[in-house]
Design an enzyme around this catalytic site. Structure first.
Site, PDB file in Angstrom:
ATOM      1  N   LYS A  53       0.845  -1.201   0.000  1.00  7.25           N
ATOM      2  CA  LYS A  53       0.000   0.000   0.000  1.00  7.25           C
ATOM      3  C   LYS A  53       0.884   1.257   0.000  1.00  7.25           C
ATOM      4  O   LYS A  53       0.637   2.221  -0.725  1.00  7.25           O
ATOM      5  CB  LYS A  53      -0.936  -0.005   1.228  1.00  7.25           C
ATOM      6  CG  LYS A  53      -2.068  -1.026   1.095  1.00  7.25           C
ATOM      7  CD  LYS A  53      -2.887  -1.229   2.365  1.00  7.25           C
ATOM      8  CE  LYS A  53      -3.905  -2.340   2.132  1.00  7.25           C
ATOM      9  NZ  LYS A  53      -4.752  -2.661   3.285  1.00  7.25           N
ATOM     10  N   GLN A  97      -5.004  -1.510   9.500  1.00  7.83           N
ATOM     11  CA  GLN A  97      -4.928  -2.845   8.878  1.00  7.83           C
ATOM     12  C   GLN A  97      -5.597  -3.877   9.790  1.00  7.83           C
ATOM     13  O   GLN A  97      -5.310  -3.940  10.988  1.00  7.83           O
ATOM     14  CB  GLN A  97      -3.461  -3.199   8.603  1.00  7.83           C
ATOM     15  CG  GLN A  97      -3.262  -4.469   7.809  1.00  7.83           C
ATOM     16  CD  GLN A  97      -3.816  -4.410   6.382  1.00  7.83           C
ATOM     17  OE1 GLN A  97      -3.862  -3.348   5.759  1.00  7.83           O
ATOM     18  NE2 GLN A  97      -4.251  -5.540   5.863  1.00  7.83           N
ATOM     19  N   ASP A 120     -11.020   3.223   3.843  1.00  6.09           N
ATOM     20  CA  ASP A 120     -11.391   1.811   3.700  1.00  6.09           C
ATOM     21  C   ASP A 120     -12.904   1.656   3.524  1.00  6.09           C
ATOM     22  O   ASP A 120     -13.384   0.605   3.116  1.00  6.09           O
ATOM     23  CB  ASP A 120     -11.003   1.047   4.981  1.00  6.09           C
ATOM     24  CG  ASP A 120      -9.813   0.121   4.769  1.00  6.09           C
ATOM     25  OD1 ASP A 120      -9.589  -0.313   3.633  1.00  6.09           O
ATOM     26  OD2 ASP A 120      -9.120  -0.156   5.762  1.00  6.09           O
TER      27      ASP A 120
HETATM   28  N1  GUN Z   1      -7.291  -6.783   5.882  1.00  2.69           N
HETATM   29  C1  GUN Z   1      -7.607  -7.495   4.764  1.00  2.69           C
HETATM   30  N2  GUN Z   1      -8.134  -6.687   3.824  1.00  2.69           N
HETATM   31  C2  GUN Z   1      -8.161  -5.444   4.340  1.00  2.69           C
HETATM   32  C3  GUN Z   1      -8.600  -4.185   3.826  1.00  2.69           C
HETATM   33  O1  GUN Z   1      -9.082  -4.042   2.707  1.00  2.69           O
HETATM   34  N3  GUN Z   1      -8.440  -3.143   4.692  1.00  2.69           N
HETATM   35  C4  GUN Z   1      -7.919  -3.283   5.929  1.00  2.69           C
HETATM   36  N4  GUN Z   1      -7.834  -2.195   6.688  1.00  2.69           N
HETATM   37  N5  GUN Z   1      -7.515  -4.429   6.430  1.00  2.69           N
HETATM   38  C5  GUN Z   1      -7.635  -5.510   5.629  1.00  2.69           C
END
Ligand code: GUN
Length: 286
Positions: A53, A97, A120
């Site tokens: 990311k 996350q 998100d």
């Molecule tokens: N863990 C797995 N996929 C995601 C996501 O799209 N966002 C976040 N914050 N955590 C995740």
């Protein structure tokens, strides 16, 4: 006949270019979009996702920062950090996350992120907005799938879309975005009776179960579009999706590979949501 591969990597390069142009327009006005990512603990998969990311943010020229916190951090300290980032001017998007350690209340954390920085799209307000069709931040993975389908000129209105998996991150928001485009949507769960009966009806089949290669050729209608959201590491080290790629690609008309399918698009749409947040914060709407 073998299915056409929906190349998430290539689509992602093209889509990232669009968002880089939007970010460059902001930068020309001295506005630098910024993302803060919070990661708690040492989950290797989460570490890899976060580093990808951040890499994508660098590529597009965004400000990004990682807050790497120990596994035993208290909920109170985490909430305090989110409060600070909520007030921080140079941060437009905040991402925590997931998963978080068991002693931390995930919902409480997600509800603390300011709605207009919730890139998100997991805050209850944004989940509700998605439900009504007035989407603010579409969750990145389903948003990425929609972009891939659009890019691949897959018709959606009137099509039977079947989603296997009903998670808050993928299955449920995916259903809402497809519904918004007038698909006839079915969501299947691990308890669905006679799964094949449902998946065989799908013109568009989206699979997000976390169960390696569970969808076989027998589940898929001839000519279907198959989107595999899963990514699983097998004991022999191979990375596979939730779809048995080799056999299903003999039946599907288009299919996403793993890796190189949905994964890169998820990250691209996080960049998109961060740029969108910065446009909104600065009043520079496209
Ligand atoms: N863990 C797995 N996929 C995601 C996501 O799209 N966002 C976040 N914050 N955590 C995740």
């Amino acid at each position: 006949m073998s299915a056409v591969i929906i190349d998430g990597k290539a689509i992602s390069v093209a889509v990232r270019k669009e968002w880089k142009e939007r970010a460059d327009r902001l930068k020309a006005k001295n506005i630098l979009p910024g993302l803060a990512v919070i990661i708690v603990g040492d989950n290797p998969a989460s570490k890899l996702y976060v580093s990808n990311k951040i890499k994508a943010c660098h590529e597009v020229g965004l400000h990004s920062e990682v807050h790497d916190l120990p596994e035993d951090i208290s909920e109170k300290m985490l909430l305090k950090l989110i409060d600070q980032l909520n007030e921080e001017k140079k941060i437009n998007g905040i991402l925590v996350q997931l998963p978080l350690p068991k002693h931390i209340d995930e919902n409480r954390i997600l509800e603390t992120i300011k709605m207009d920085k919730d890139v998100d799209g997991f805050h209850l307000y944004n989940v509700g907005a998605l439900m009504t069709g007035n989407t603010v931040f579409p969750p990145c993975t389903p948003f990425g799938v929609m972009r891939m389908l659009e890019y691949s000129k897959v018709p959606i209105a009137g099509q039977n879309a079947v989603i296997v998996g009903r998670s808050n991150i993928v299955g449920k928001p995916m259903a809402m975005l497809l519904l918004q485009k007038d698909a006839t949507v079915t969501i299947c769960t691990s308890k669905t009776k006679d799964l094949i009966q449902h998946t065989k009806q799908a013109d568009i089949l989206v699979v997000a179960t976390g169960r390696p290669e569970m969808i076989k050729a027998e589940h898929v209608k001839q000519g279907a579009i198959v989107v595999d959201v899963g990514i699983n590491r097998l004991d022999d080290g191979r990375l596979v999706g939730d779809v048995a790629f080799e056999e299903v690609s003999k039946v599907a008309s288009q299919i996403t590979p793993v890796p190189g399918g949905v994964g890169p698009m998820t990250i691209t749409m996080l960049v998109a949501n961060t740029v969108m947040a910065a446009e909104r914060h600065s009043g520079n709407l496209p």
